[in-house]
Structure formats: structure tokens, C-alpha cells
Write a protein that holds these residues in place. Structure first.
Motif, PDB file in Angstrom:
ATOM      1  N   GLU A  61     -22.600   6.975   1.246  1.00 37.91           N
ATOM      2  CA  GLU A  61     -22.985   5.734   1.896  1.00 37.91           C
ATOM      3  C   GLU A  61     -21.834   4.728   1.811  1.00 37.91           C
ATOM      4  N   LYS A  62     -21.650   3.983   2.893  1.00 36.42           N
ATOM      5  CA  LYS A  62     -20.603   2.976   2.926  1.00 36.42           C
ATOM      6  C   LYS A  62     -20.962   1.812   2.003  1.00 36.42           C
ATOM      7  N   VAL A  63     -19.978   1.342   1.242  1.00 37.69           N
ATOM      8  CA  VAL A  63     -20.211   0.200   0.346  1.00 37.69           C
ATOM      9  C   VAL A  63     -19.205  -0.917   0.594  1.00 37.69           C
ATOM     10  N   GLY A  64     -18.467  -0.841   1.687  1.00 37.40           N
ATOM     11  CA  GLY A  64     -17.520  -1.904   1.991  1.00 37.40           C
ATOM     12  C   GLY A  64     -16.096  -1.395   2.034  1.00 37.40           C
ATOM     13  N   LEU A  65     -15.175  -2.337   2.176  1.00 36.01           N
ATOM     14  CA  LEU A  65     -13.762  -2.004   2.292  1.00 36.01           C
ATOM     15  C   LEU A  65     -13.060  -2.104   0.951  1.00 36.01           C
ATOM     16  N   LYS A  66     -12.108  -1.222   0.745  1.00 31.89           N
ATOM     17  CA  LYS A  66     -11.374  -1.176  -0.511  1.00 31.89           C
ATOM     18  C   LYS A  66      -9.879  -1.170  -0.218  1.00 31.89           C
ATOM     19  N   ALA A  67      -9.123  -1.998  -0.918  1.00 29.85           N
ATOM     20  CA  ALA A  67      -7.680  -2.081  -0.701  1.00 29.85           C
ATOM     21  C   ALA A  67      -7.001  -0.794  -1.141  1.00 29.85           C
ATOM     22  N   VAL A  68      -5.981  -0.389  -0.378  1.00 25.76           N
ATOM     23  CA  VAL A  68      -5.181   0.776  -0.753  1.00 25.76           C
ATOM     24  C   VAL A  68      -4.131   0.299  -1.748  1.00 25.76           C
ATOM     25  N   GLN A  69      -4.548   0.191  -2.970  1.00 28.34           N
ATOM     26  CA  GLN A  69      -3.710  -0.208  -4.096  1.00 28.34           C
ATOM     27  C   GLN A  69      -4.466   0.138  -5.356  1.00 28.34           C
ATOM     28  N   ARG A  70      -3.825  -0.042  -6.488  1.00 28.00           N
ATOM     29  CA  ARG A  70      -4.481   0.272  -7.756  1.00 28.00           C
ATOM     30  C   ARG A  70      -5.739  -0.574  -7.927  1.00 28.00           C
ATOM     31  N   ASP A  71      -6.797   0.024  -8.462  1.00 26.61           N
ATOM     32  CA  ASP A  71      -8.025  -0.724  -8.721  1.00 26.61           C
ATOM     33  C   ASP A  71      -7.732  -1.927  -9.610  1.00 26.61           C
TER      34      ASP A  71
ATOM     35  N   HIS B 284       7.411 -18.148  -3.522  1.00 27.15           N
ATOM     36  CA  HIS B 284       6.096 -17.724  -3.052  1.00 27.15           C
ATOM     37  C   HIS B 284       6.163 -16.265  -2.601  1.00 27.15           C
ATOM     38  N   VAL B 285       5.145 -15.485  -2.933  1.00 27.86           N
ATOM     39  CA  VAL B 285       5.086 -14.082  -2.504  1.00 27.86           C
ATOM     40  C   VAL B 285       3.730 -13.810  -1.871  1.00 27.86           C
ATOM     41  N   ILE B 286       3.767 -13.267  -0.658  1.00 30.17           N
ATOM     42  CA  ILE B 286       2.554 -12.843   0.045  1.00 30.17           C
ATOM     43  C   ILE B 286       2.594 -11.332   0.172  1.00 30.17           C
ATOM     44  N   SER B 287       1.619 -10.668  -0.408  1.00 36.72           N
ATOM     45  CA  SER B 287       1.565  -9.207  -0.375  1.00 36.72           C
ATOM     46  C   SER B 287       0.464  -8.762   0.568  1.00 36.72           C
ATOM     47  N   THR B 288       0.808  -7.947   1.565  1.00 30.90           N
ATOM     48  CA  THR B 288      -0.230  -7.409   2.446  1.00 30.90           C
ATOM     49  C   THR B 288      -0.668  -6.046   1.919  1.00 30.90           C
ATOM     50  N   MET B 289      -1.946  -5.754   2.118  1.00 32.88           N
ATOM     51  CA  MET B 289      -2.499  -4.471   1.673  1.00 32.88           C
ATOM     52  C   MET B 289      -3.453  -3.939   2.736  1.00 32.88           C
ATOM     53  N   ARG B 290      -3.304  -2.661   3.043  1.00 35.30           N
ATOM     54  CA  ARG B 290      -4.237  -2.012   3.960  1.00 35.30           C
ATOM     55  C   ARG B 290      -5.554  -1.754   3.231  1.00 35.30           C
ATOM     56  N   VAL B 291      -6.627  -1.686   3.976  1.00 39.91           N
ATOM     57  CA  VAL B 291      -7.924  -1.369   3.384  1.00 39.91           C
ATOM     58  C   VAL B 291      -8.521  -0.156   4.094  1.00 39.91           C
TER      59      VAL B 291
ATOM     60  N   SER C  74       0.821  -1.222   0.000  1.00 37.76           N
ATOM     61  CA  SER C  74       0.000   0.000   0.000  1.00 37.76           C
ATOM     62  C   SER C  74       0.847   1.261   0.000  1.00 37.76           C
ATOM     63  N   HIS C  75       2.015   1.218   0.641  1.00 38.05           N
ATOM     64  CA  HIS C  75       2.883   2.394   0.679  1.00 38.05           C
ATOM     65  C   HIS C  75       3.354   2.783  -0.717  1.00 38.05           C
ATOM     66  N   CYS C  76       3.556   1.781  -1.564  1.00 38.44           N
ATOM     67  CA  CYS C  76       3.981   2.072  -2.938  1.00 38.44           C
ATOM     68  C   CYS C  76       2.897   2.841  -3.686  1.00 38.44           C
ATOM     69  N   TRP C  77       1.639   2.404  -3.522  1.00 38.99           N
ATOM     70  CA  TRP C  77       0.545   3.075  -4.201  1.00 38.99           C
ATOM     71  C   TRP C  77       0.339   4.478  -3.647  1.00 38.99           C
ATOM     72  N   ASP C  78       0.471   4.655  -2.335  1.00 39.24           N
ATOM     73  CA  ASP C  78       0.374   5.990  -1.739  1.00 39.24           C
ATOM     74  C   ASP C  78       1.434   6.926  -2.333  1.00 39.24           C
ATOM     75  N   TYR C  79       2.645   6.401  -2.515  1.00 38.01           N
ATOM     76  CA  TYR C  79       3.728   7.200  -3.092  1.00 38.01           C
ATOM     77  C   TYR C  79       3.363   7.644  -4.509  1.00 38.01           C
ATOM     78  N   LEU C  80       2.843   6.706  -5.317  1.00 41.28           N
ATOM     79  CA  LEU C  80       2.518   7.026  -6.711  1.00 41.28           C
ATOM     80  C   LEU C  80       1.350   8.007  -6.805  1.00 41.28           C
ATOM     81  N   ILE C  81       0.375   7.866  -5.911  1.00 40.39           N
ATOM     82  CA  ILE C  81      -0.762   8.793  -5.893  1.00 40.39           C
ATOM     83  C   ILE C  81      -0.279  10.203  -5.556  1.00 40.39           C
TER      84      ILE C  81
END
Length: 289
Positions: free
Chosen positions: A161-171, A138-145, A97-104
Motif C-alpha cells: 500500500e502507498k504511504v506517501g513519497l520518500k526522498a532518495v537519500q539516507r533515511d 547558503h546551500v540548497i540541496s535538491t532530492m528526488r522522491v 540523490s545520485h550520491c545515495w544511489d552510488y553508495l547503495i
């Protein structure tokens, strides 16, 4: 280009574990990682979470590679390459998620046309994701939501209105992974994407190392590239063809040294036999009985 029969091959899992802060993403990922390889020394955590990976050192002697800001895609790729050189069997990226935050943030501060600027950002993001997918482990990637909202019109007004949780990464990044596990605030997991069919449709569950063992078993079903190379060696019809196979797969040269050597000796014996037979037919060479 050719049409061939579908064939199940061995794989390295590329999966994501996503959840809100405190849900247990890192802890759960470590348990899965141990189940995958059964050796803490073969696990490396790429830690972008202020040394949070060290909090679970009581689990076992896994390794940590700390990455500091700025969290550029290139820095993540470099970290992945370091882990591969260290012969990691499981890499945990905590988190992407930090990578996507940086790019945003980078995109928001770029001058000029916003749409055009994405053409400069997207290739860097794609390079990072491709580095994950191509990693020979094997690669395990964690992502904040975070909570996602939509605007709906009520009584002439737009109300969020809330529609659920969304990962902090590219759609759509979840499409790149074979398995995506969502962890809730009660540390229970469900599969939002599961091409392994191990967890899909099942009730919430607590992640344990046994889940990693199940995933490992799924990955090991079918043929591996190593099996394919062995078949090529056995079916080769000449020393030159064998040499071509040897040069085409440098990653297996040491592992398959005995197979290459034995096949070379057999081919040389066959060639020698054919040569003697030819000489005998010509009457210019006689084999002592």
C-alpha cells in the motif's frame, strides 16, 4: 564546558527542496537562491542532472559546475570546495540523490557481511553531509522522491500500500537541514520541516524569489561571528592578546584590518603612558610641559 545564555546568531541556510521528476526542483531552487543573495553571479549550481541547470539560463547569469558519474561523496565534497573558493554565496546541489544511489549500489556489490559493510559506507556519507553543513554559504540541496510502500496484511495476504513519497537519500537526512520544502506535481510547495517558522502550517504556495528574501532576512537576524570578533578586539587588554585574536581568526584579518590597527595603536599609547608615569614616579624621566 560552561553554561551560557541562549543567543540567536546569524546563519547560512542549509535547506532541501524535494519532489518528483518534473516538479520544478531546479527552477524553484534558483528562484530561492536569487532571493537569498540578489546576485546571479554569486550562485553556483553543482549539476549532476545531465546539464539540466542550463535550461533556466534565461533567469540570469548564474554559474554551473557539471559533475559526471561516478557520483562519489568525495566528488561532491570537491565540487563544494571549488564553489567556496570561487566565493559563491549560494550553492545549489542538484541533486544529492545520485550520491545515495552510488553508495547503495556500492554496498550491494560488496562482499562479506552486509551490516559490517555499512561501517565503510556511512563515514563517506557523513563526510558529505558535514561538508554541506559546514559550508560558509547558503546551500540548497535538491532530492528526488519516489513512492514509498508498506506491506499490510489483508485477508491473510500481504498487500503493498502507498504511504506517501520518500526522498532518495539516507533515511533521516532531512533532520540535518533547517528547512525542507516538498514540491508536488502542480509545482506547489509545502514545508515538511521548518525551523525558521516561515512556511510551516501554511497552505501550498508557488515558490518565488520573495521566499528566498524571507529566508535571507531570517538568516540575518542576530549576531554573527564577525560581530563576536569585533567585541573581542575592543575588549582586548594588551597587544599580545590582540595578536592572539588576530591569529585565531585568519578569515577576518583583511576585513578587520582597520579595527586591529586602531586597537593596537590605542594599546601602545596606553602602554607608553603607563611607562612614562612609572618613570616620573621613579624620578628618572621627566616629561616636558
Amino acid at each position: 564546558m560552561e553554561i551560557r545564555k541562549a543567543e540567536r546568531k546569524k546563519a547560512k541556510i542549509k535547506m532541501a527542496v524535494q519532489g518528483a521528476s518534473g516538479s520544478g526542483k531546479t527552477y524553484s531552487s534558483l528562484l530561492i537562491a536569487y532571493g537569498l543573495c540578489k546576485d546571479w553571479n554569486k550562485i553556483i549550481v553543482i549539476d549532476t542532472e545531465n546539464n539540466s541547470a542550463d535550461l533556466y539560463s534565461n533567469l540570469g547569469d548564474y554559474n554551473v559546475l557539471n559533475v559526471q558519474a561516478p557520483f562519489t561523496p568525495e566528488k561532491y565534497i570537491e565540487a563544494l570546495q571549488m564553489c567556496l573558493k570561487a566565493l559563491a554565496e549560494v550553492i545549489i546541489i542538484d541533486s544529492t540523490s545520485h550520491c545515495w544511489d552510488y553508495l547503495i549500489d556500492l554496498h550491494a556489490n560488496m562482499s562479506g557481511n552486509s551490516f559490517t559493510n555499512w561501517s565503510k559506507i556511512t563515514p563517506r556519507q557523513n563526510a558529505f553531509i558535514n561538508a554541506i553543513l559546514k559550508a560558509d554559504c547558503h546551500v540548497i540541496s535538491t532530492m528526488r522522491v519516489k513512492q514509498d510502500y508498506v506491506l499490510n496484511q489483508k485477508d491473510g495476504k500481504y498487500v503493498p500500500e502507498k504511504v506517501g513519497l520518500k526522498a532518495v537519500q539516507r533515511d533521516g537526512v532531512d533532520y540535518e537541514f533547517t528547512l525542507v520544502l516538498d514540491i508536488n506535481a502542480n509545482h506547489q510547495a509545502t514545508a515538511s520541516k521548518d525551523r525558521t517558522n516561515l512556511f510551516v502550517g501554511k497552505p501550498d504556495f508557488q515558490i518565488t524569489s520573495e521566499n528566498g528574501e524571507l529566508i535571507s532576512d531570517w538568516c540575518n537576524r542576530g549576531k554573527s561571528e564577525l560581530d563576536d570578533v569585533k567585541l573581542l578586539i575592543n575588549s582586548s587588554n594588551g597587544v599580545n592578546e590582540l595578536l592572539t585574536i588576530f591569529n585565531a581568526y585568519p578569515q577576518y584579518q583583511k576585513i578587520l584590518t582597520s579595527e586591529f590597527t586602531l586597537k593596537k595603536e590605542k594599546l601602545q599609547q596606553i602602554n607608553q603612558s603607563l611607562t612614562i608615569t612609572k618613570f616620573n614616579q621613579d624620578g628618572s624621566f621627566k616629561v616636558n610641559s
